[in-house]
Design an enzyme around this catalytic site. Sequence first.
Site, PDB file in Angstrom:
ATOM      1  N   CYS A 137     -15.846 -20.136 -16.811  1.00 42.35           N
ATOM      2  CA  CYS A 137     -15.053 -19.450 -15.790  1.00 42.35           C
ATOM      3  C   CYS A 137     -15.700 -18.094 -15.455  1.00 42.35           C
ATOM      4  CB  CYS A 137     -13.599 -19.335 -16.224  1.00 42.35           C
ATOM      5  SG  CYS A 137     -12.491 -18.919 -14.840  1.00 42.35           S
ATOM      6  N   GLU A 197     -12.388 -27.067 -21.448  1.00 41.31           N
ATOM      7  CA  GLU A 197     -11.394 -27.202 -22.524  1.00 41.31           C
ATOM      8  C   GLU A 197     -10.024 -27.591 -22.003  1.00 41.31           C
ATOM      9  OE1 GLU A 197     -10.820 -22.920 -21.202  1.00 41.31           O
ATOM     10  OE2 GLU A 197     -12.412 -24.423 -21.226  1.00 41.31           O
ATOM     11  N   HIS A 237     -12.821 -25.077 -16.321  1.00 35.89           N
ATOM     12  CA  HIS A 237     -12.469 -24.984 -17.736  1.00 35.89           C
ATOM     13  C   HIS A 237     -12.635 -26.351 -18.394  1.00 35.89           C
ATOM     14  CE1 HIS A 237     -10.680 -20.897 -17.905  1.00 35.89           C
ATOM     15  NE2 HIS A 237     -10.421 -21.128 -16.631  1.00 35.89           N
TER      16      HIS A 237
END
Length: 221
Positions: free
Chosen positions: A82, A203, A201
């Site tokens: 990010c 994750e 992102h």
Amino acid sequence: MSAQVVVLDAGTGNVRSAVRALQRVGAQVQLTADYSAVMAADGLVVPGVGAFRTVMDKLQRVRADRMIERRIAGGQAVLGICVGLQVLFDCGTERADDADTGAWPGLGQWPGSVDVLPAEVVPHMGWTPVHAHRDSTLLAGLDGERFYFVHSYAVQSDPAQALARESTFNEASVPKVSWAYHGADFVAAIEQGALSATQFHPEKSGDAGAELLHHWVQSII
């Protein structure tokens, strides 16, 4: 053999989700900004949430800018996420507060400015397909998959083209750029040697994000 990964703890975002995601794909993960730990790790993850200048200030406060630069110079793996991608570019124009004007320097690893997306709706928040570079390691087998984005600013110029115009141009060293679209094409992921970064992102991107992180972890063992 498990990769030893440090997730940089510089107060730049919600790092716990990144730690858990990396652990799920088999990495041994430490959350720290300790110099010795950062330099000894197989891989360093640099997360970032918030305004470009704020994230840069926090990185500099723990001297993470120097640690990142030393790892890159030594060919040691770094993954930005990010705003962790954005600060790797020359500069950013996102305001930290109403008093801020102009652009602020980033780490300058890649040419380009981080500017607001020219879309009717910002922030760009949600799942968007990513068009992978044909030789991408991170996105191998993931071309066209959707990843989770939360951002209003992005790099909209092509750093590979900018580097190709330089007198020191070396085709082998040109970054591999993957793209997404929200009001304009923008850099969704970029890879160059030991240095990689994603605007999205991983994750928070389900199975596709887990596969990307698995690719990265396997590449640094």
